[in-house]
Design a protein around this motif. Structure first.
Motif, mmCIF file in Angstrom:
data_model
loop_
_atom_site.group_PDB
_atom_site.id
_atom_site.type_symbol
_atom_site.label_atom_id
_atom_site.label_comp_id
_atom_site.label_asym_id
_atom_site.label_seq_id
_atom_site.Cartn_x
_atom_site.Cartn_y
_atom_site.Cartn_z
ATOM 1 N N GLY A 1 0.814 -1.205 0.000
ATOM 2 C CA GLY A 1 0.000 0.000 0.000
ATOM 3 C C GLY A 1 0.847 1.254 0.000
ATOM 4 N N THR A 2 1.933 1.229 0.752
ATOM 5 C CA THR A 2 2.832 2.378 0.802
ATOM 6 C C THR A 2 3.432 2.662 -0.573
ATOM 7 O OG1 THR A 2 3.407 1.966 3.119
ATOM 8 C CG2 THR A 2 4.948 3.291 1.832
ATOM 9 N N ILE A 3 3.837 1.595 -1.255
ATOM 10 C CA ILE A 3 4.422 1.772 -2.594
ATOM 11 C C ILE A 3 3.424 2.425 -3.540
ATOM 12 C CG2 ILE A 3 5.247 0.522 -4.634
ATOM 13 C CD1 ILE A 3 6.452 -1.550 -2.716
ATOM 14 N N THR A 4 2.182 1.963 -3.488
ATOM 15 C CA THR A 4 1.148 2.508 -4.376
ATOM 16 C C THR A 4 0.918 3.987 -4.118
ATOM 17 O OG1 THR A 4 0.041 0.358 -4.427
ATOM 18 C CG2 THR A 4 -1.226 2.260 -5.167
ATOM 19 N N TYR A 5 0.764 4.353 -2.841
ATOM 20 C CA TYR A 5 0.531 5.758 -2.502
ATOM 21 C C TYR A 5 1.769 6.614 -2.782
ATOM 22 C CZ TYR A 5 -4.004 5.005 -0.254
ATOM 23 O OH TYR A 5 -5.331 4.718 -0.007
ATOM 24 N N PHE A 6 2.959 6.051 -2.538
ATOM 25 C CA PHE A 6 4.197 6.807 -2.759
ATOM 26 C C PHE A 6 4.389 7.121 -4.235
ATOM 27 C CE2 PHE A 6 8.769 6.946 -3.690
ATOM 28 C CZ PHE A 6 9.166 7.976 -2.848
ATOM 29 N N VAL A 7 4.176 6.127 -5.083
ATOM 30 C CA VAL A 7 4.324 6.336 -6.527
ATOM 31 C C VAL A 7 3.362 7.415 -7.026
ATOM 32 C CG1 VAL A 7 4.004 5.250 -8.794
ATOM 33 C CG2 VAL A 7 5.192 4.013 -6.969
ATOM 34 N N ALA A 8 2.169 7.456 -6.423
ATOM 35 C CA ALA A 8 1.177 8.465 -6.819
ATOM 36 C C ALA A 8 1.427 9.817 -6.161
ATOM 37 C CB ALA A 8 -0.224 7.968 -6.463
ATOM 38 N N GLY A 9 2.459 9.906 -5.317
ATOM 39 C CA GLY A 9 2.794 11.177 -4.676
ATOM 40 C C GLY A 9 1.952 11.506 -3.475
ATOM 41 N N HIS A 10 1.424 10.478 -2.791
ATOM 42 C CA HIS A 10 0.535 10.714 -1.654
ATOM 43 C C HIS A 10 1.105 10.148 -0.346
ATOM 44 C CE1 HIS A 10 -2.426 12.206 -4.408
ATOM 45 N NE2 HIS A 10 -2.573 11.043 -5.012
ATOM 46 N N THR A 11 2.412 10.264 -0.163
ATOM 47 C CA THR A 11 3.035 9.792 1.073
ATOM 48 C C THR A 11 4.037 10.819 1.557
ATOM 49 O OG1 THR A 11 2.842 7.479 0.364
ATOM 50 C CG2 THR A 11 4.368 7.949 2.162
ATOM 51 N N ASP A 12 3.927 11.203 2.841
ATOM 52 C CA ASP A 12 4.914 12.070 3.470
ATOM 53 C C ASP A 12 5.895 11.160 4.207
ATOM 54 O OD1 ASP A 12 6.298 13.791 5.342
ATOM 55 O OD2 ASP A 12 4.782 15.315 4.905
ATOM 56 N N VAL A 13 7.046 10.927 3.579
ATOM 57 C CA VAL A 13 8.005 9.953 4.107
ATOM 58 C C VAL A 13 8.519 10.362 5.481
ATOM 59 C CG1 VAL A 13 10.231 8.836 3.719
ATOM 60 C CG2 VAL A 13 8.684 9.232 1.794
ATOM 61 N N ALA A 14 8.896 11.640 5.633
ATOM 62 C CA ALA A 14 9.429 12.099 6.919
ATOM 63 C C ALA A 14 8.412 11.912 8.035
ATOM 64 C CB ALA A 14 9.838 13.571 6.820
ATOM 65 N N ALA A 15 7.155 12.277 7.771
ATOM 66 C CA ALA A 15 6.107 12.129 8.781
ATOM 67 C C ALA A 15 5.878 10.658 9.100
ATOM 68 C CB ALA A 15 4.805 12.767 8.291
ATOM 69 N N GLY A 16 5.875 9.813 8.068
ATOM 70 C CA GLY A 16 5.657 8.387 8.285
ATOM 71 C C GLY A 16 6.748 7.761 9.130
ATOM 72 N N LEU A 17 8.000 8.160 8.883
ATOM 73 C CA LEU A 17 9.110 7.610 9.665
ATOM 74 C C LEU A 17 9.064 8.085 11.116
ATOM 75 C CD1 LEU A 17 12.036 7.910 7.069
ATOM 76 C CD2 LEU A 17 10.736 5.866 7.712
ATOM 77 N N LEU A 18 8.694 9.345 11.320
ATOM 78 C CA LEU A 18 8.594 9.865 12.683
ATOM 79 C C LEU A 18 7.484 9.155 13.462
ATOM 80 C CD1 LEU A 18 9.055 13.698 12.020
ATOM 81 C CD2 LEU A 18 10.629 12.196 13.274
ATOM 82 N N ILE A 19 6.340 8.988 12.823
ATOM 83 C CA ILE A 19 5.231 8.285 13.479
ATOM 84 C C ILE A 19 5.609 6.826 13.732
ATOM 85 C CG2 ILE A 19 2.847 7.500 13.215
ATOM 86 C CD1 ILE A 19 2.339 10.001 11.517
ATOM 87 N N GLY A 20 6.261 6.197 12.741
ATOM 88 C CA GLY A 20 6.672 4.808 12.891
ATOM 89 C C GLY A 20 7.660 4.621 14.029
ATOM 90 N N ALA A 21 8.616 5.552 14.168
ATOM 91 C CA ALA A 21 9.588 5.462 15.253
ATOM 92 C C ALA A 21 8.892 5.551 16.604
ATOM 93 C CB ALA A 21 10.628 6.572 15.113
ATOM 94 N N GLY A 22 7.964 6.491 16.717
ATOM 95 C CA GLY A 22 7.198 6.596 17.957
ATOM 96 C C GLY A 22 6.337 5.372 18.191
ATOM 97 N N GLY A 23 5.830 4.794 17.090
ATOM 98 C CA GLY A 23 4.971 3.615 17.210
ATOM 99 C C GLY A 23 5.695 2.398 17.743
#
Length: 274
Positions: A72-94
């Motif tokens: 799912g991440t790949i699909t959204y990223f290719v379409a330009g709908h993923t904030d990588v920095a935000a996702g990594l920050l949330i993931g680290a906290g998660g």
């Protein structure tokens, strides 16, 4: 003391494999369309169709979420709908939060935690019904924003650890309602954030003998393929309809958890009476 895992065939039958695939397909569609891991759908299906106990279903779902979140991440990223920095920050906290959540699960009163989470879901559902996200809205990075994202991840991880529910049901509405991002960016970022959380949790579940890797692999593979179609559905939905569907989804989740909580309370009372 009960066994940590539910019975499963030593040699999986064709029917067993087909049911695993069915669970994965349904979970994958929800994962791609709503930006959630799909566990909130897969866990009940495994309980009903496969006869898994709660622990095995949650552990298997978490393993399957690894693959569905990646695709799912790949699909959204290719379409330009993923904030990588935000996702990594949330993931680290998660990841940190999930460790805290599993420890809190052992010491805090379960009924209080359960009903508190149900109340939170109801608030989120109402908020989603009232707020229409702006498609195209993005995050503007700042230190307070980064801290807020990490805290969001910690909260998501804590709740996931305590309730065995993927964090997408919490992350997506928070990113939309609190941080003001597009619904598509919220979904893509949520899926990215769930990758490290699901991986770390699955490793722990294997060590604790709560997970049979083959089951998670089969469901995850089916979810991986289906999530691409689910993401395409999300791209076609207008923002207001996306918010409405997600709100209904969260509300249905709250109702499902309420029913389960009532049943568990009744079972506990019956057990005390015997």
């Amino acid at each position: 003391m009960t066994s940590p895992t539910a019975p499963a065939p030593d040699r999986p039958t064709a029917r067993y494999i087909l049911l695993l695939l069915l669970v994965g397909v349904i979970g994958g569609v929800f994962s791609g369309a709503l930006g959630v891991g799909g566990g909130i759908v897969m866990v009940p299906l495994m309980l009903g169709l496969l006869g898994f106990d709660q622990r095995r279903a949650a552990a298997t779902s978490l393993a399957a979420i690894v693959l569905s979140s990646i695709s799912g991440t790949i699909t959204y990223f290719v379409a330009g709908h993923t904030d990588v920095a935000a996702g990594l920050l949330i993931g680290a906290g998660g990841v940190v939060g999930s460790l805290i959540g599993t420890r809190l699960l052992k010491v805090l009163p379960i009924p209080v935690l359960r009903w508190g989470f149900i109340a939170l879901l109801l608030v989120i559902a109402v908020r989603m019904f009232l707020v229409e996200p702006e498609r195209g809205a993005e995050l503007e990075f700042s230190v307070p924003l980064a801290i807020g994202l990490v805290v969001t991840g910690v909260v998501m991880g804590v709740l996931a650890g305590m309730f065995g529910i993927g964090g997408g049901v919490l992350i997506v509405p928070i990113l939309i309602a609190v941080f003001g991002v597009s619904d598509l960016v919220a979904k893509g970022t949520s899926l990215l954030a769930m990758i490290p959380v699901s991986i770390s949790g699955s490793i722990a579940n294997v060590r604790n003998r709560l997970l049979r890797p083959l089951d998670g692999l089969v469901i995850g593979a089916a979810a991986l393929v289906a999530s691409f179609g689910g993401a395409q559905i999300a791209f076609l939905l207008p923002p207001w309809l996306s918010s409405l569907i997600f709100g209904i989804f969260v509300l249905a989740t709250a109702i499902q958890l309420t029913i389960r909580a009532i049943r568990q309370q009744r079972a506990a009372k019956n057990g005390d009476a015997t």
